[in-house]
Design an enzyme around this catalytic site. Structure first.
Site, PDB file in Angstrom:
ATOM      1  N   GLU A 178       1.300 -11.690   0.499  1.00 48.50           N
ATOM      2  CA  GLU A 178       0.105 -11.465  -0.342  1.00 48.50           C
ATOM      3  C   GLU A 178       0.168 -12.308  -1.613  1.00 48.50           C
ATOM      4  OE1 GLU A 178      -2.657  -9.323  -0.181  1.00 48.50           O
ATOM      5  OE2 GLU A 178      -2.118  -9.112   1.929  1.00 48.50           O
ATOM      6  N   HIS A 252       6.701  -0.832   2.125  1.00 49.15           N
ATOM      7  CA  HIS A 252       5.918  -1.338   3.259  1.00 49.15           C
ATOM      8  C   HIS A 252       6.795  -2.067   4.262  1.00 49.15           C
ATOM      9  CE1 HIS A 252       3.125  -3.845   5.558  1.00 49.15           C
ATOM     10  NE2 HIS A 252       2.240  -2.922   5.291  1.00 49.15           N
ATOM     11  N   GLU A 283       7.626  -0.874   8.091  1.00 52.77           N
ATOM     12  CA  GLU A 283       7.787  -1.917   9.109  1.00 52.77           C
ATOM     13  C   GLU A 283       9.224  -2.010   9.634  1.00 52.77           C
ATOM     14  OE1 GLU A 283       5.282  -4.008  10.160  1.00 52.77           O
ATOM     15  OE2 GLU A 283       3.794  -3.089   8.853  1.00 52.77           O
ATOM     16  N   VAL A 314       0.435   1.619  -4.850  1.00 51.65           N
ATOM     17  CA  VAL A 314      -0.694   2.497  -4.544  1.00 51.65           C
ATOM     18  C   VAL A 314      -0.319   3.513  -3.465  1.00 51.65           C
ATOM     19  CG1 VAL A 314      -2.989   2.517  -3.486  1.00 51.65           C
ATOM     20  CG2 VAL A 314      -2.419   0.780  -5.176  1.00 51.65           C
ATOM     21  N   HIS A 318      -0.881   4.127   3.724  1.00 45.09           N
ATOM     22  CA  HIS A 318       0.513   4.232   4.184  1.00 45.09           C
ATOM     23  C   HIS A 318       1.158   5.535   3.713  1.00 45.09           C
ATOM     24  CE1 HIS A 318       0.671   0.342   6.030  1.00 45.09           C
ATOM     25  NE2 HIS A 318       0.313  -0.267   4.922  1.00 45.09           N
TER      26      HIS A 318
END
Length: 357
Positions: A178, A252, A283, A314, A318
């Site tokens: 990102e 994440h 992941e 945030v 998830h």
């Protein structure tokens, strides 16, 4: 007459399914990562079609990505948010770039709170917002009528407003995909401004291996642990450890080289003496952060109670689903199913709402 009644029932069912399928197709059409000239009209059409459905029809909405939750899930009040897409910017802009979230309460608590803190710290600069996930921008626009700029829109707005000095502050956790994509987009606009500066993400520079930690990682480790301990009602991390409580922070995860950042966060916890804190990722990249490996690590260390909390800026999809969801593959379900913990709880709270962060 029986046949007539059966025909009517069949016709009604067919009409219900057709109406629901139409909405599902409209949702799938805006569940895309590219904005086009049609996007605004498509968002309006999807919401209007949804509003026209009966409750029974709404429950039948199912598509590639569409479900009744797209419009139906209550995530809080969007009107408490500020899209920060105003003009009248002036010469100095501080653009806050986030992946984004469609969870309204989390957007206010985890993203807006960071933007507000920046505006307070830099009153002479105009703080503006960009999200990188068009799928999320479209979701918020269709459901709540709130329009948030994507990167291109935000940068075009800055140019149109005559901004001379642009400072970009990402709310990304790390130098991942990102962050790279964001930098690439900004590079295309560099010659339109007098000066462009891009700030580090939250965990700072990546570093070469798992043993490399920096002040940023240590500060985040301290802040998230302190918040988790307080929310769990303990006076200290040691007091929690004495009661056999382990804290598991779920990030994440990424296949990007930046994944070493998660291993470094585990090193940071160990260096601080936080022996009952464990780092995991959705992941499972890096490998030791996969759920089953974290379960084994917590069990082997002798802890019998577990508190799960996101290691994400945030607390959105998830946190609510992959971590705390009801499905068998959520972390809550997997830790519970392991059968070796007497208590597993979740704290759904993003890093963005912690004052120290």
């Amino acid at each position: 007459k029986k046949d007539d009644a059966a025909d009517d029932t069949q016709n009604t069912e067919d009409a219900d399914k057709a109406a629901a399928d139409n909405v599902a197709a409209l949702i799938d059409a805006i569940y895309v990562q590219e904005r086009t000239d049609e996007t605004d009209a498509q968002c309006e059409a999807a919401k209007a079609a949804w509003d026209a459905l009966t409750d029974e029809q709404k429950a039948m909405v199912e598509g590639e990505e569409a479900s009744p939750e797209y419009f139906g899930l209550d995530t809080g009040d969007a009107s408490k948010d500020d899209p920060r897409n105003q003009d009248d910017i002036g010469e100095n802009e501080l653009l806050v770039v986030s992946f984004g979230t469609s969870y309204n309460d989390s957007r206010v608590n985890d993203i807006k709170s960071i933007e507000d803190a920046l505006q307070e710290a830099y009153p002479d600069w105009s703080v503006r917002r960009a999200f990188t996930a068009q799928i999320i921008i479209n979701h918020i626009q269709a459901r709540d009528g709130e329009k948030i700029d994507n990167m291109t829109q935000a940068l075009d707005r800055a140019v149109a407003n005559g901004v001379k000095n642009l400072v970009v502050q990402p709310t990304h956790l790390m130098h991942g995909a990102e962050y790279d994509e964001m930098c690439a987009t900004i590079d295309e606009y560099r010659d339109r401004f007098g000066s462009v500066s891009i700030a580090e993400p939250l965990l700072g520079e990546v570093g070469s291996d798992a043993t490399v930690i920096n002040a940023d990682k240590e500060a985040v480790a301290k802040a998230v642990t302190a918040a988790a301990v307080k929310d769990a009602g303990f006076d200290s991390l040691e007091a929690a450890a004495e009661e056999k409580v382990a804290f598991v922070f779920m990030g994440h995860g990424t296949s990007h080289t930046a994944k070493v950042s998660y291993s470094q966060m585990q090193t940071a916890m160990q260096t601080l003496g936080y022996s009952n804190v464990f780092i995991g990722t959705v992941e499972g990249e890096p490998e030791e952060t996969a759920c089953e490996n974290v379960i084994e690590a917590v069990k082997a260390a002798g802890y019998t109670k577990v508190i799960l909390r996101p290691l994400m800026v945030v607390a959105g999809d998830h946190a609510n689903n992959d971590m705390a969801g009801e499905d068998a593959d959520s972390w809550l379900s997997q830790f519970t199913a392991a059968g070796c913990f007497e208590n597993v709880e979740c704290q759904i709270s993003g890093l963005g709402r912690i004052a120290d962060v």
